[in-house]
Design a protein around this motif. Structure first.
Motif, PDB file in Angstrom:
ATOM      1  N   MET A   1       6.043  66.945  49.723  1.00 27.42           N
ATOM      2  CA  MET A   1       5.162  67.521  50.721  1.00 27.42           C
ATOM      3  C   MET A   1       4.839  68.969  50.377  1.00 27.42           C
ATOM      4  N   ARG A   2       5.743  69.629  49.715  1.00 28.85           N
ATOM      5  CA  ARG A   2       5.493  71.026  49.370  1.00 28.85           C
ATOM      6  C   ARG A   2       4.325  71.165  48.408  1.00 28.85           C
ATOM      7  N   ARG A   3       4.176  70.188  47.507  1.00 32.54           N
ATOM      8  CA  ARG A   3       3.092  70.267  46.532  1.00 32.54           C
ATOM      9  C   ARG A   3       1.734  70.207  47.229  1.00 32.54           C
ATOM     10  N   ILE A   4       1.590  69.333  48.212  1.00 36.08           N
ATOM     11  CA  ILE A   4       0.326  69.210  48.934  1.00 36.08           C
ATOM     12  C   ILE A   4       0.043  70.466  49.737  1.00 36.08           C
ATOM     13  N   LEU A   5       1.046  70.974  50.414  1.00 36.78           N
ATOM     14  CA  LEU A   5       0.844  72.192  51.199  1.00 36.78           C
ATOM     15  C   LEU A   5       0.493  73.368  50.306  1.00 36.78           C
ATOM     16  N   PHE A   6       1.129  73.441  49.145  1.00 36.62           N
ATOM     17  CA  PHE A   6       0.839  74.525  48.209  1.00 36.62           C
ATOM     18  C   PHE A   6      -0.594  74.433  47.691  1.00 36.62           C
ATOM     19  N   LEU A   7      -0.992  73.229  47.254  1.00 37.87           N
ATOM     20  CA  LEU A   7      -2.355  73.064  46.740  1.00 37.87           C
ATOM     21  C   LEU A   7      -3.390  73.266  47.830  1.00 37.87           C
ATOM     22  N   SER A   8      -3.078  72.846  49.033  1.00 41.55           N
ATOM     23  CA  SER A   8      -4.011  73.026  50.139  1.00 41.55           C
ATOM     24  C   SER A   8      -4.229  74.505  50.421  1.00 41.55           C
ATOM     25  N   SER A   9      -3.146  75.248  50.444  1.00 43.18           N
ATOM     26  CA  SER A   9      -3.296  76.673  50.743  1.00 43.18           C
ATOM     27  C   SER A   9      -3.882  77.435  49.562  1.00 43.18           C
ATOM     28  N   LEU A  10      -3.603  76.983  48.364  1.00 41.54           N
ATOM     29  CA  LEU A  10      -4.079  77.701  47.181  1.00 41.54           C
ATOM     30  C   LEU A  10      -5.535  77.394  46.848  1.00 41.54           C
ATOM     31  N   LEU A  11      -5.959  76.154  47.041  1.00 39.52           N
ATOM     32  CA  LEU A  11      -7.303  75.758  46.635  1.00 39.52           C
ATOM     33  C   LEU A  11      -8.272  75.548  47.804  1.00 39.52           C
ATOM     34  N   CYS A  12      -7.865  74.750  48.750  1.00 38.37           N
ATOM     35  CA  CYS A  12      -8.792  74.352  49.808  1.00 38.37           C
ATOM     36  C   CYS A  12      -9.175  75.496  50.732  1.00 38.37           C
ATOM     37  N   VAL A  13      -8.210  76.265  51.152  1.00 35.66           N
ATOM     38  CA  VAL A  13      -8.504  77.339  52.111  1.00 35.66           C
ATOM     39  C   VAL A  13      -9.486  78.356  51.527  1.00 35.66           C
ATOM     40  N   PRO A  14      -9.266  78.859  50.319  1.00 32.81           N
ATOM     41  CA  PRO A  14     -10.265  79.802  49.778  1.00 32.81           C
ATOM     42  C   PRO A  14     -11.644  79.162  49.548  1.00 32.81           C
ATOM     43  N   LEU A  15     -11.665  77.891  49.160  1.00 34.25           N
ATOM     44  CA  LEU A  15     -12.961  77.234  48.944  1.00 34.25           C
ATOM     45  C   LEU A  15     -13.722  77.053  50.253  1.00 34.25           C
ATOM     46  N   VAL A  16     -13.024  76.659  51.304  1.00 32.72           N
ATOM     47  CA  VAL A  16     -13.676  76.505  52.606  1.00 32.72           C
ATOM     48  C   VAL A  16     -14.121  77.865  53.129  1.00 32.72           C
ATOM     49  N   ALA A  17     -13.292  78.889  52.953  1.00 34.92           N
ATOM     50  CA  ALA A  17     -13.667  80.241  53.393  1.00 34.92           C
ATOM     51  C   ALA A  17     -14.897  80.728  52.623  1.00 34.92           C
ATOM     52  N   ALA A  18     -14.952  80.450  51.332  1.00 32.06           N
ATOM     53  CA  ALA A  18     -16.121  80.848  50.544  1.00 32.06           C
ATOM     54  C   ALA A  18     -17.372  80.102  51.001  1.00 32.06           C
ATOM     55  N   ALA A  19     -17.211  78.831  51.333  1.00 34.69           N
ATOM     56  CA  ALA A  19     -18.355  78.064  51.834  1.00 34.69           C
ATOM     57  C   ALA A  19     -18.853  78.627  53.154  1.00 34.69           C
ATOM     58  N   LEU A  20     -17.941  79.019  54.015  1.00 37.66           N
ATOM     59  CA  LEU A  20     -18.350  79.638  55.283  1.00 37.66           C
ATOM     60  C   LEU A  20     -19.072  80.956  55.042  1.00 37.66           C
ATOM     61  N   LEU A  21     -18.577  81.737  54.090  1.00 38.15           N
ATOM     62  CA  LEU A  21     -19.257  83.001  53.785  1.00 38.15           C
ATOM     63  C   LEU A  21     -20.639  82.772  53.176  1.00 38.15           C
ATOM     64  N   LEU A  22     -20.765  81.753  52.339  1.00 38.11           N
ATOM     65  CA  LEU A  22     -22.083  81.451  51.771  1.00 38.11           C
ATOM     66  C   LEU A  22     -23.060  80.961  52.835  1.00 38.11           C
ATOM     67  N   ALA A  23     -22.528  80.293  53.841  1.00 40.79           N
ATOM     68  CA  ALA A  23     -23.375  79.800  54.936  1.00 40.79           C
ATOM     69  C   ALA A  23     -23.548  80.839  56.036  1.00 40.79           C
ATOM     70  N   ARG A  24     -23.087  82.033  55.801  1.00 46.38           N
ATOM     71  CA  ARG A  24     -23.129  83.105  56.803  1.00 46.38           C
ATOM     72  C   ARG A  24     -24.513  83.347  57.411  1.00 46.38           C
ATOM     73  N   PRO A  25     -25.585  83.343  56.644  1.00 48.82           N
ATOM     74  CA  PRO A  25     -26.904  83.586  57.258  1.00 48.82           C
ATOM     75  C   PRO A  25     -27.297  82.519  58.279  1.00 48.82           C
ATOM     76  N   TRP A  26     -26.757  81.321  58.160  1.00 46.97           N
ATOM     77  CA  TRP A  26     -27.136  80.232  59.061  1.00 46.97           C
ATOM     78  C   TRP A  26     -26.133  80.017  60.195  1.00 46.97           C
ATOM     79  N   LEU A  27     -25.034  80.760  60.192  1.00 45.48           N
ATOM     80  CA  LEU A  27     -24.031  80.637  61.244  1.00 45.48           C
ATOM     81  C   LEU A  27     -24.134  81.858  62.168  1.00 45.48           C
ATOM     82  N   PRO A  28     -24.612  81.653  63.388  1.00 41.19           N
ATOM     83  CA  PRO A  28     -24.864  82.801  64.270  1.00 41.19           C
ATOM     84  C   PRO A  28     -23.624  83.645  64.575  1.00 41.19           C
TER      85      PRO A  28
END
Length: 72
Positions: A1-28
């Motif tokens: 379970m540690r491997r999934i949590l590690f990969l989730s925090s290392l890869l997914c969170v920054p990618l989702v945050a970057a996607a939100l920042l890229l969509a910033r002009p369309w998110l009020p």
């Protein structure tokens, strides 16, 4: 379970945050904020979004080898 949590925090969170920042002009709720505040809010929002993603749930089920009526 540690491997999934590690990969989730290392890869997914920054990618989702970057996607939100890229969509910033369309998110009020992000478009009116300064960049630093929008980045912080994107990271805060990325944590639950990444943790509840279907890919995360499937990977967790596979790693734990869950077998039952809900995991079929």
């Amino acid at each position: 379970m540690r491997r999934i949590l590690f990969l989730s925090s290392l890869l997914c969170v920054p990618l989702v945050a970057a996607a939100l920042l890229l969509a910033r002009p369309w998110l009020p709720f992000l478009s009116d904020l300064p960049l630093a505040h929008a980045a912080a809010l994107s990271l805060v929002l990325a944590v639950p979004l990444a943790a509840t993603s279907p890919a995360f749930a499937v990977a967790l089920r596979e790693e734990l080898r869950a077998d039952g009526p809900l995991s079929r």
